[in-house]
Design an enzyme around this catalytic site. Structure first.
Site, PDB file in Angstrom:
ATOM      1  N   CYS A 187      36.712 -11.894   2.318  1.00 48.86           N
ATOM      2  CA  CYS A 187      35.386 -11.028   2.537  1.00 48.86           C
ATOM      3  C   CYS A 187      35.356 -10.774   4.018  1.00 48.86           C
ATOM      4  CB  CYS A 187      34.448 -11.432   1.514  1.00 48.86           C
ATOM      5  SG  CYS A 187      32.740 -10.377   2.007  1.00 48.86           S
ATOM      6  N   SER A 246      32.249 -11.108   5.424  1.00 51.90           N
ATOM      7  CA  SER A 246      31.478 -12.158   5.631  1.00 51.90           C
ATOM      8  C   SER A 246      32.077 -13.478   6.203  1.00 51.90           C
ATOM      9  CB  SER A 246      30.421 -12.477   4.477  1.00 51.90           C
ATOM     10  OG  SER A 246      29.761 -11.232   3.998  1.00 51.90           O
ATOM     11  N   HIS A 275      32.657 -12.626   9.479  1.00 46.83           N
ATOM     12  CA  HIS A 275      31.683 -12.517  10.449  1.00 46.83           C
ATOM     13  C   HIS A 275      31.438 -13.862  11.009  1.00 46.83           C
ATOM     14  CE1 HIS A 275      30.832  -8.400  10.188  1.00 46.83           C
ATOM     15  NE2 HIS A 275      30.336  -8.401   8.843  1.00 46.83           N
ATOM     16  N   HIS A 288      33.894 -17.566  -0.317  1.00 53.09           N
ATOM     17  CA  HIS A 288      32.684 -17.366  -1.200  1.00 53.09           C
ATOM     18  C   HIS A 288      32.966 -16.559  -2.351  1.00 53.09           C
ATOM     19  CE1 HIS A 288      32.397 -14.123   1.613  1.00 53.09           C
ATOM     20  NE2 HIS A 288      31.460 -13.574   0.818  1.00 53.09           N
ATOM     21  N   CYS A 316      31.903 -11.627  -5.152  1.00 58.70           N
ATOM     22  CA  CYS A 316      31.023 -10.982  -4.183  1.00 58.70           C
ATOM     23  C   CYS A 316      31.580  -9.843  -3.881  1.00 58.70           C
ATOM     24  CB  CYS A 316      31.464 -11.861  -2.744  1.00 58.70           C
ATOM     25  SG  CYS A 316      30.701 -10.940  -1.355  1.00 58.70           S
TER      26      CYS A 316
END
Ligand code: COD
Ligand code: ZN
Ligand code: ZN
Length: 376
Positions: A47, A49, A52, A68, A175
């Protein structure tokens, strides 16, 4: 021979420092403490994130095990765990649901007080980690750390799912899919016949498109600077797509032009940039428009804007995990998937062995994949 109660040695992808590739090494995973669950991870989606954190936009301590959005099988449980047992299929969750606190009991609440959002320690609630590498403590991203063959999570951060569920697909319920789909259904509460604009057509944004369609929106405008995302968006329900780079004027003005000067009923920011958060707000109707921030804002970022933009009646809100109460909803969403209520296949463009995690991140960074699922 049972591994319960013992330290497990297994492969994990460690991010040692910012902007550097992962290294796959052998780590030690401690047994679960009371009210914790040790999971054998079998599939994990990549993902944005996670990226990031690697890029520094979301600040977390290193060395860290990211990941996650996963699914696996319970290997063992700590003392007092009653909601699952070894052998159960599960989806780890980045948001807990204790079921007892005020937000958990509130009809609309999903930010359980046991959450670690905004407290990025990379450690479990007791301030320690279950991961070590040659004895050195390794952090775990949002207490899930799924880029490891085994991980330990709190019982409140894991949902038991249908024993027949295909793990390499339903990992997305941890997610991307749920975050986007729920933003449209729970947070915006999109109404039939409405007009929506979705900024960012990655795995999460496309799930918003699916949610808007499921809610009966009649116009869904996809917004992305990568036109290669448009075909998939249209396949999933976008009625038209626009590329901000094709226009001289700001994208919010373009969206007003496309809607006879009304603005859209609902706008969603699914990129995680402050400029697009402001543009999404200004794209919705100034009186009854609703704008939902889905993308995580960069750590310590701020937005300055004229209060007039909301004084006239607009609603500006955000949501985590699509507003779903995490533990009960992940179980239910997997059930709905098994009953064919929605599909995940169009979101999964690549499947790679866990060892190729660096390739998977390159596919994400270059915009070549929607979701790349790593299988272990
Ligand atoms: N204008 C329009 N589109 C843009 C722009 C821009 N300026 N910049 C990038 N985009 C597009 C990209 O081309 C891409 O298509 C899309 O935005 C982003 O897609 P992906 O595939 O890179 O990212 P996703 O869909 O995996 O995730 C994006 C989120 C921002 C939703 C994600 O990073 C996030 O913040 N998730 C929610 C936060 C959360 O709950 N995280 C989990 C625990 S911390
Ligand atoms: Zn995510
Ligand atoms: Zn709670």
């Amino acid at each position: 021979m049972s591994t319960a109660g013992k330290v497990i040695k297994c492969k994990a992808a460690i991010a040692w420092e910012l902007k550097k590739p992962f290294s796959i090494v052998e780590i030690e995973v401690a047994p679960p403490k009371a009210h914790e669950v040790r999971i054998k991870i079998l599939a994990s989606g990549v993902c944005h994130s996670d990226e990031h954190v690697l890029s520094g936009a979301l600040q977390f301590p290193f060395p860290i095990i990211l990941g996650h959005e996963a699914a696996g099988v319970v290997e063992s449980v700590g003392e007092g765990v009653t909601s699952m047992k070894p052998g159960d299929k599960v989806v780890p969750l980045f948001l807990p649901q204790c079921g007892k606190c005020v937000p958990c009991k509130h009809r609309k609440g999903n930010l359980c007080i046991k959450n670690s959002i905004g407290k990025p320690t990379g450690l479990m609630a007791d301030g320690t980690s279950r991961f070590t590498y040659k004895g050195q403590q390794i952090h775990s991203f949002v207490r899930t750390g799924t880029f490891s063959e085994y991980t330990v999570v709190d019982e409140n951060q894991v949902a038991k799912i249908d024993a027949a569920a295909p793990l390499e697909k339903v990992c997305l319920i941890g997610c991307g899919f749920s975050t986007g789909y729920g933003a449209a259904l729970n947070s915006a509460e999109v109404k039939p016949g409405s007009t929506c604009a979705v900024f960012g057509l990655g795995g999460v944004g496309l799930s918003v498109v699916m949610g808007c369609k499921a809610a009966g929106a009649s116009r869904i405008i996809g917004v992305d600077i990568n036109k290669n995302k448009f075909a998939k968006a249209k396949e999933l329900g976008a009625t038209e797509c626009v590329n901000p780079l094709d226009f001289k004027k700001p994208i919010n003005e373009v969206l007003f032009d496309l809607t006879n000067g009304e603005g859209v009923d609902y706008s969603f920011e699914v990129i995680g940039l402050t400029d697009t958060m402001a543009a999404a707000l200004m794209s919705c109707n100034e009186n009854y428009g609703v704008c939902v921030i889905v993308g995580a804002p960069p750590t310590a970022s701020e937005i300055t804007f004229s209060p007039l933009h909301i004084f006239t009646g607009r609603t500006w809100k955000g949501c985590l995990y699509g507003g779903w109460k995490s533990k009960e909803s992940a179980t239910k969403l997997v059930k709905d998937f098994m009953e064919g209520k929605f599909t995940l296949d169009p979101l999964i463009t690549h499947t790679l062995p866990f060892d190729k995690i660096n390739e998977a991140f390159e596919l994400l960074r270059t915009g070549k994949c929607i979701r790349c699922v790593l299988v272990y």
